[in-house]
Design an enzyme around this catalytic site. Structure first.
Site: not given
Ligand code: UT7
Length: 321
Positions: A112, A248, A278
Site C-alpha cells: 500500500c 491511505h 482499499n
C-alpha cells in the site's frame, strides 16, 4: 531545486461491488463492513482488465492535466504489488503503450505504500537533476489476490490506479518525503507464494492475501502517528499548518485516528474509502486526484500524504500543491 506536482489523474474500473453484493458471497453484513471499516462499495476490474490497463488510463489523465506529452516524460515509477506479469515490469509495459522509448521504468513493490515510495524516488531524481518530467503511478488489482471465501479480507480490498506528473520547480513543491520499512512484521500481512519460494501444500490459497487485521490495525495507527510527527518536525512546522490530510484509505477508523493526532476536523481530510475500499498503492493518488478535481485542494495548499502497508512499509510526503 524542488519537484512539483504538475498534474494528477486516476482511474476506477466500471464495475461496483456493494456491501450488499458481498452479503451474498460471504457471511457478512453491510452494517459490519460499514461500522468496522467505513467501506460501502468498491470497484472491481473486469476479467480481461489488467493493472497496466488501469495505470494507462490514470497516466493519460495525469499527462492531460499537466499538459505533458509522452515525449517529455523521462522517468516512469510505478508502485504495484499486482503486476500484469513477472516481467517485463509494469512500467515497461506502460511505456510501450504510451510510446515512450528509452527512459528508465522502475516498478516498486511496497504494497500500500508503493505510491509514496515512488513519489519519494522520483522526487530525489528531479531534485538531483536526474529527471525533468516524471510519471509516478500507484496501481493495484488486489481483487485478483483475495480469497473470495475469506470474509476478513475480501470485503476490504479493491482495484484502481492514480498518477501524478512531477516537474522541477524553484519553489516547493514536494517539501519532504519519508519512507520506512520493518520486515519484522512480515507475518501480519502477506501473500505466501511468489516465484522462488517452494509451495507449501499445507497452506490453502497460497496466492491470496493473509492478514491479521486487528494486529495490523494497532501497528498502523501508532506508526502513522509517528510519521506525522516525523514529517512535521523535519519541516519545523506545527500541525495547524496542514490544509489537507490525504491518507491511505484502508479503514475509516485509522484515518480518523490520524486526523485526531493532527487535530484536524474530518472536513479537512480527503476520504474516499466509502466508495473505493482499499486500493493498495492506488489509494493515495486516487484520493489526491479526487480532492484536486472536485476543487477542494487548491494551488498553494499544504498537503500531508501518508500510507502504511504490508512489509510493513510506510511513508509520508509533505507537499505545497
Ligand atoms: O492497507 C494495508 C493495511 N491494512 C490495514 O490497515 C487494515 C487494518 N485492519 C483493519 O482495518 C481491521 O482490523 C479490520 C477491518 C480488518 C477488522 O476489524 P476489527 O475491528 O479489527 O475486527 P476483528 O478482526 O477483531 O474481528 C472482530 C470480529 C471477529 O469475530 P469474533 O472472533 O469476535 O467472533 C471476526 O470473525 O468480526 C468478525 N469478522 C467479520 N464479521 C462480519 C471479521 N470479518 C468480518 C466480516 N463480516 N467481513
Amino acid at each position: 531545486m524542488y519537484s512539483r506536482i504538475a498534474g494528477t489523474g486516476s482511474y476506477l474500473p466500471e464495475k461496483v461491488l456493494t456491501n450488499f453484493d458481498l452479503e451474498k458471497i460471504v457471511e457478512t453484513t453491510d452494517e459490519w463492513i460499514r461500522t468496522r471499516t467505513g467501506i460501502e462499495r468498491r470497484h472491481v476490474a473486469a476479467p480481461d482488465e489488467t493493472t497496466c490497463d488501469m495505470a494507462e488510463h490514470a497516466a493519460r489523465r495525469a499527462m492531460e492535466s499537466a499538459g505533458v506529452g509522452p515525449e517529455e516524460i523521462d522517468l516512469i515509477v510505478i508502485g504495484t504489488t499486482t503486476p500484469d506479469q513477472v516481467f517485463p515490469n509494469t512500467g515497461c509495459l506502460l511505456q510501450a503503450r504510451l510510446g515512450i522509448h528509452g527512459p528508465p521504468a522502475i516498478q516498486i513493490e511496497a504494497a500500500c505504500s508503493g505510491f509514496i515510495y515512488g513519489l519519494s524516488i522520483a522526487d530525489r531524481f528531479i531534485r538531483t537533476g536526474g529527471a525533468k518530467c516524471a510519471l509516478v503511478i500507484g496501481a493495484d488489482m488486489l481483487t485478483r489476490i483475495v480469497d473470495w471465501t475469506d470474509r476478513t479480507t475480501c470485503v476490504l480490498f479493491a482495484d484502481g490506479a492514480g498518477a501524478v506528473i512531477l516537474k522541477p520547480s524553484d519553489e516547493a513543491g514536494i517539501m519532504s518525503t519519508h519512507i520506512h520499512a520493518d520486515g519484522a512484521y512480515s507475518n501480519l500481512l502477506y501473500v505466501p507464494t511468489g516465484v522462488s519460494k517452494k509451495h507449501d501444500p499445507a497452506v490453502a490459497n497460497q496466492h491470496c492475501v493473509i492478514m491479521k487485521g486487528s494486529e495490523v490495525f494497532k501497528v498502523a495507527v501508532n506508526t502513522l502517528g509517528r510519521i506525522v510527527d516525523e514529517t512535521l518536525e523535519a519541516n519545523h512546522l506545527d500541525k495547524s499548518a496542514i490544509d489537507w490530510l490525504v491518507p491511505h484509505q484502508a479503514n475509516m477508523r485509522i484515518i480518523q485516528a490520524t486526523a485526531k493526532k493532527l487535530d484536524m476536523p474530518m472536513e479537512k481530510v480527503i476520504v474516499t474509502v466509502q466508495d473505493q475500499g482499499n486500493t493498495s498503492a492506488a489509494s493515495v493518488p486516487l484520493a489526491l486526484d479526487t480532492g484536486v478535481r472536485d476543487g477542494r485542494i487548491k494551488r498553494g495548499d499544504l498537503l500531508l500524504l501518508e500510507a502504511f502497508g504490508g512489509g510493513f512499509t510506510w511513508g509520508s510526503a509533505l507537499i505545497r500543491y
